[in-house]
Motif scaffolding. Sequence first.
Motif, PDB file in Angstrom:
ATOM      1  N   UNK A  81       0.827  -1.210   0.000  1.00  0.00           N
ATOM      2  CA  UNK A  81       0.000   0.000   0.000  1.00  0.00           C
ATOM      3  C   UNK A  81       0.856   1.253   0.000  1.00  0.00           C
ATOM      4  N   UNK A  82       1.925   1.260   0.786  1.00  0.00           N
ATOM      5  CA  UNK A  82       2.810   2.423   0.847  1.00  0.00           C
ATOM      6  C   UNK A  82       3.426   2.712  -0.511  1.00  0.00           C
ATOM      7  N   UNK A  83       3.917   1.660  -1.174  1.00  0.00           N
ATOM      8  CA  UNK A  83       4.570   1.830  -2.478  1.00  0.00           C
ATOM      9  C   UNK A  83       3.570   2.309  -3.527  1.00  0.00           C
ATOM     10  N   UNK A  84       2.417   1.658  -3.580  1.00  0.00           N
ATOM     11  CA  UNK A  84       1.436   1.965  -4.628  1.00  0.00           C
ATOM     12  C   UNK A  84       0.834   3.350  -4.446  1.00  0.00           C
ATOM     13  N   UNK A  85       0.405   3.674  -3.225  1.00  0.00           N
ATOM     14  CA  UNK A  85      -0.200   4.991  -3.017  1.00  0.00           C
ATOM     15  C   UNK A  85       0.827   6.102  -3.212  1.00  0.00           C
ATOM     16  N   UNK A  86       2.070   5.861  -2.817  1.00  0.00           N
ATOM     17  CA  UNK A  86       3.118   6.864  -3.034  1.00  0.00           C
ATOM     18  C   UNK A  86       3.323   7.142  -4.506  1.00  0.00           C
ATOM     19  N   UNK A  87       3.366   6.079  -5.317  1.00  0.00           N
ATOM     20  CA  UNK A  87       3.547   6.247  -6.765  1.00  0.00           C
ATOM     21  C   UNK A  87       2.371   6.999  -7.374  1.00  0.00           C
ATOM     22  N   UNK A  88       1.152   6.671  -6.941  1.00  0.00           N
ATOM     23  CA  UNK A  88      -0.033   7.358  -7.479  1.00  0.00           C
ATOM     24  C   UNK A  88      -0.059   8.835  -7.081  1.00  0.00           C
ATOM     25  N   UNK A  89       0.291   9.109  -5.844  1.00  0.00           N
ATOM     26  CA  UNK A  89       0.277  10.511  -5.387  1.00  0.00           C
ATOM     27  C   UNK A  89       1.286  11.351  -6.158  1.00  0.00           C
ATOM     28  N   UNK A  90       2.463  10.786  -6.418  1.00  0.00           N
ATOM     29  CA  UNK A  90       3.469  11.532  -7.188  1.00  0.00           C
ATOM     30  C   UNK A  90       2.993  11.769  -8.617  1.00  0.00           C
ATOM     31  N   UNK A  91       2.352  10.757  -9.210  1.00  0.00           N
ATOM     32  CA  UNK A  91       1.853  10.912 -10.578  1.00  0.00           C
ATOM     33  C   UNK A  91       0.717  11.925 -10.632  1.00  0.00           C
ATOM     34  N   UNK A  92      -0.189  11.872  -9.638  1.00  0.00           N
ATOM     35  CA  UNK A  92      -1.300  12.820  -9.603  1.00  0.00           C
ATOM     36  C   UNK A  92      -0.789  14.245  -9.442  1.00  0.00           C
ATOM     37  N   UNK A  93       0.270  14.411  -8.643  1.00  0.00           N
ATOM     38  CA  UNK A  93       0.839  15.749  -8.454  1.00  0.00           C
ATOM     39  C   UNK A  93       1.421  16.299  -9.749  1.00  0.00           C
ATOM     40  N   UNK A  94       1.806  15.417 -10.664  1.00  0.00           N
ATOM     41  CA  UNK A  94       2.319  15.851 -11.967  1.00  0.00           C
ATOM     42  C   UNK A  94       1.200  16.110 -12.956  1.00  0.00           C
ATOM     43  N   UNK A  95      -0.043  15.896 -12.533  1.00  0.00           N
ATOM     44  CA  UNK A  95      -1.173  16.122 -13.422  1.00  0.00           C
ATOM     45  C   UNK A  95      -1.458  14.969 -14.360  1.00  0.00           C
ATOM     46  N   UNK A  96      -1.138  13.746 -13.944  1.00  0.00           N
ATOM     47  CA  UNK A  96      -1.343  12.578 -14.798  1.00  0.00           C
ATOM     48  C   UNK A  96      -2.823  12.348 -15.080  1.00  0.00           C
ATOM     49  N   UNK A  97      -3.105  11.848 -16.264  1.00  0.00           N
ATOM     50  CA  UNK A  97      -4.474  11.483 -16.625  1.00  0.00           C
ATOM     51  C   UNK A  97      -4.862  10.186 -15.931  1.00  0.00           C
ATOM     52  N   UNK A  98      -6.159   9.836 -16.002  1.00  0.00           N
ATOM     53  CA  UNK A  98      -6.587   8.574 -15.383  1.00  0.00           C
ATOM     54  C   UNK A  98      -5.895   7.381 -16.044  1.00  0.00           C
ATOM     55  N   UNK A  99      -5.746   7.415 -17.360  1.00  0.00           N
ATOM     56  CA  UNK A  99      -5.068   6.320 -18.049  1.00  0.00           C
ATOM     57  C   UNK A  99      -3.615   6.219 -17.586  1.00  0.00           C
ATOM     58  N   UNK A 100      -2.972   7.365 -17.392  1.00  0.00           N
ATOM     59  CA  UNK A 100      -1.593   7.361 -16.903  1.00  0.00           C
ATOM     60  C   UNK A 100      -1.519   6.853 -15.466  1.00  0.00           C
ATOM     61  N   UNK A 101      -2.503   7.225 -14.652  1.00  0.00           N
ATOM     62  CA  UNK A 101      -2.540   6.733 -13.278  1.00  0.00           C
ATOM     63  C   UNK A 101      -2.703   5.217 -13.240  1.00  0.00           C
ATOM     64  N   UNK A 102      -3.536   4.680 -14.141  1.00  0.00           N
ATOM     65  CA  UNK A 102      -3.698   3.226 -14.219  1.00  0.00           C
ATOM     66  C   UNK A 102      -2.368   2.568 -14.562  1.00  0.00           C
ATOM     67  N   UNK A 103      -1.622   3.157 -15.484  1.00  0.00           N
ATOM     68  CA  UNK A 103      -0.313   2.616 -15.834  1.00  0.00           C
ATOM     69  C   UNK A 103       0.651   2.653 -14.668  1.00  0.00           C
TER      70      UNK A 103
END
Length: 204
Positions: A81-103
């Motif tokens: 959970x720590x690894x996955x949520x951390x990666x998603x939060x960093x991507x979201x902060x960069x303005x990633x799209x939903x498709x990019x977040x899924x990747x």
Amino acid sequence: MPHTPRVPDHRVPNPRVPAAERRAMLVAAGVEIARAEGGRAVTLARVAEATGVTKPVAYRLFDSLADLLLQMERHVLAGYETVVTGALERAAARGASRAELLGVLAAAYVDHSLGAGEVYDTVSAARTAAEHVDQHVFELPASAPQLAEALGIPPDRRTGTLVAFLGAADNLVAAVQAGVLDRDTAVDHLVALFAPQLPAGGRP
């Protein structure tokens, strides 16, 4: 002479260490023993020795060996959970799209599973044997609602979609470990399977 993997020393000589902290240290020591020698090598006596506490203390902190192994499973899952949520939060902060977040989610889960999955499996198998039942822990991560919301999955489909994602991801990881797929192909398949579940629209 065969090489014996070195298990890190988690000894805590201070008798005033709070019970919750000492319990966490015993769990961490158990995970390291499982990583080095397999889940069947974990005993309450071994983790007590590794952390510098007496066996009676270890038995007071855990109801049984199965209880210790269950907490070890949850410890490994918390790492996911720590690894996955951390990666998603960093991507979201960069303005990633939903498709990019899924990747990002797919890549983070597969990569961490390839590193931690064997530990989880050996601990889970040891717990099953200790309890004499054919049962594994299944708990959606505490961050599941946050993950589903970030991907735009409607509330009525969140649980089913996340359960399906975890099942597909675990099987793809098993295929990578068996040499049937490579890592990149597994991630691509996971994204392709779940991209149709994302709502129309680019960004969260």
